[in-house]
Design an enzyme around this catalytic site. Structure first.
Site, PDB file in Angstrom:
ATOM      1  CB  CYS A 209     -18.716  -4.626   5.670  1.00  0.00           C
ATOM      2  SG  CYS A 209     -17.670  -3.285   6.297  1.00  0.00           S
TER       3      CYS A 209
ATOM      4  CB  CYS B 223      -1.313   3.555   8.238  1.00  0.00           C
ATOM      5  SG  CYS B 223      -2.351   4.298   6.958  1.00  0.00           S
TER       6      CYS B 223
ATOM      7  NE  ARG C 205     -17.231  -4.726  13.630  1.00  0.00           N
ATOM      8  CZ  ARG C 205     -18.061  -5.691  13.238  1.00  0.00           C
ATOM      9  NH1 ARG C 205     -17.773  -6.948  13.488  1.00  0.00           N
ATOM     10  NH2 ARG C 205     -19.164  -5.402  12.574  1.00  0.00           N
TER      11      ARG C 205
ATOM     12  CB  CYS D 137      -0.868  -0.493   8.275  1.00  0.00           C
ATOM     13  SG  CYS D 137      -1.756  -1.650   7.195  1.00  0.00           S
TER      14      CYS D 137
ATOM     15  CB  CYS E 207     -15.700  -6.995   6.556  1.00  0.00           C
ATOM     16  SG  CYS E 207     -17.016  -6.808   7.742  1.00  0.00           S
TER      17      CYS E 207
ATOM     18  CB  CYS F 263      -0.902  -0.018   1.251  1.00  0.00           C
ATOM     19  SG  CYS F 263      -2.041   1.365   1.291  1.00  0.00           S
TER      20      CYS F 263
ATOM     21  CB  CYS G 298     -18.275   0.463   9.614  1.00  0.00           C
ATOM     22  SG  CYS G 298     -17.130  -0.412  10.709  1.00  0.00           S
TER      23      CYS G 298
END
Ligand code: SAM
Ligand code: DTB
Ligand code: SF4
Length: 349
Positions: A133, A62, A265, A65, A102, A58, A193
């Site tokens: 999702c 972040c 969650r 991550c 998801c 990616c 979400c």
């Protein structure tokens, strides 16, 4: 009294949230649990299963991550999965008892071609009768509308932390970019979400700041995932100090109080949590989890272990988002009031 505590507000103040954090633990949990009971069945937990449909490389940085191309982590990078692979995984999740599937992709944002591929995946999952999702990065408003037309039920896009702490964690997209995506999703009519990660070295004030952002959105997200950081080897947050589990539980409780009707969650990080911490999160108002042995790339508890925990706690996996009969809950609350009055009278005598 109860309607006062459960009315939905979007004008929370920072000091109110900090005051909640400062309550004695038992008082905070009592307040949260009571609001939980007024708005949900406290013994039902919604269960979703995750699948990474495109893994790693990616372009974003972040710091938490494993999938960021900026860090040398140990994940296996993967191209976009085929529709057959998605179908096999979704079917297995449905058979294991998940009601929502998801799908996540390690993209900054999807190209229009990527989006068409994701839409085909959504169609495959919907055909199995599951809720859908996806979390595939930033979206434009037309892209969100396209997903809505395809029948997508939820879009996950996290704020991750407070606006003040955000720059310590991510530099390749702004907080405002995230808020814009949430607005596009909300305007399209897809359920929102959005949540964050705790244990990244942020302060209590930052945790309050994250909750404040979520609770003061024009409409509360239908789902708020609270993740405990999974410390990933090779990322800048690999060696950050552990967060005290009580602070995590407090954050769940405050999310429940600020956003009474939302599904809160208990998200990433359960593999590193003991059962008692998870049970307190459920008591404090967490009513959904990710179920299945892998999250996107990281480990989640074995399904057998989760089943055993649900059995021990008398929790049932909730297959539909059925709302609670309010009259039943006012009876329960009347009972609680009586119990409180009795114990107060006993302590006076
Ligand atoms: N790439 C998309 C995006 O960031 O919008 C979607 C996938 S991304 C992996 C989804 C979320 O997973 C992140 O926003 C973050 O909150 C959470 N996450 C990622 N790595 C994590 C970790 N190591 N521990 C806890 N949560 C994590
Ligand atoms: C969310 O808030 N947590 C999930 C889901 N939304 C997409 C993802 C957790 C990812 C944990 C790290 C991994 O599995 O790679
Ligand atoms: Fe990319 Fe999402 Fe990971 Fe950030 S959280 S690096 S955007 S996959």
């Amino acid at each position: 009294m109860h309607s006062e505590t459960t009315s939905t507000r979007n004008d929370w103040k920072k000091h109110e949230v900090i005051d909640l954090y400062q309550l004695p633990f038992n008082d905070l949990l009592y307040l949260a649990h009571r609001i939980f009971r007024e708005n949900h069945d406290p013994n039902k937990v919604q269960v979703s299963t995750l699948l990474s449909v495109k893994t790693g490389s990616c372009s974003e940085d972040c710091s938490y991550c494993p999938q960021s191309g900026h860090y040398d982590t140990e994940i296996e990078k993967e191209r976009l999965l085929s529709l057959d692979e998605v179908k096999i995984n979704a079917k297995a999740a449905r058979e294991a008892g998940a009601s929502r599937f998801c799908m996540g992709a390690a993209w900054r944002n999807p190209s229009d071609k990527n989006l068409d591929q994701v839409i085909k995946m959504i169609e495959v999952v919907k055909d199995l009768g599951m809720e859908t999702c996806v979390t595939v990065g930033m979206l434009t408003e037309p892209q969100a509308q396209k997903l809505k037309t395809a029948g997508l039920d939820y879009y996950n896009h996290n704020l991750d932390t407070s606006p003040e702490f955000y720059g310590n964690v991510i530099t390749t997209r702004t907080y405002q970019d995230r808020l814009d995506t949430l607005e596009h999703v909300r305007n399209s009519g897809i359920n929102v979400c959005s949540g964050g990660i705790l244990g990244m070295g942020e302060s209590r004030e930052d945790r309050a700041g994250l909750l404040l952002q979520l609770a003061n959105l024009p409409q509360h997200p239908e789902s708020v995932p609270i993740n405990m950081l999974i410390k990933i080897k090779g990322t800048p947050l690999e060696h950050v100090d552990d967060l005290d589990p009580f602070e995590f539980i407090r954050t769940i409780a405050i999310a429940r109080i600020l956003m009474p009707k939302t599904y809160v969650r208990l998200s990433a990080g359960r593999e590193e949590m003991n059962e008692q911490t998870q049970a307190l999160c459920f008591f404090a108002g967490a009513n959904s989890i990710f179920y299945g042995e892998t999250l996107l790339t990281a480990k989640n508890p074995e399904t057998e272990k989760d089943r055993a925990l649900f059995n021990k706690l008398g929790i049932q996996a909730d297959s539909v988002n059925d709302s609670v009969n309010p009259s039943l809950h006012s009876e329960v609350n009347a009972e609680i009031d009586t119990q409180v009055a009795v114990s107060q009278a006993a302590s006076i005598n």
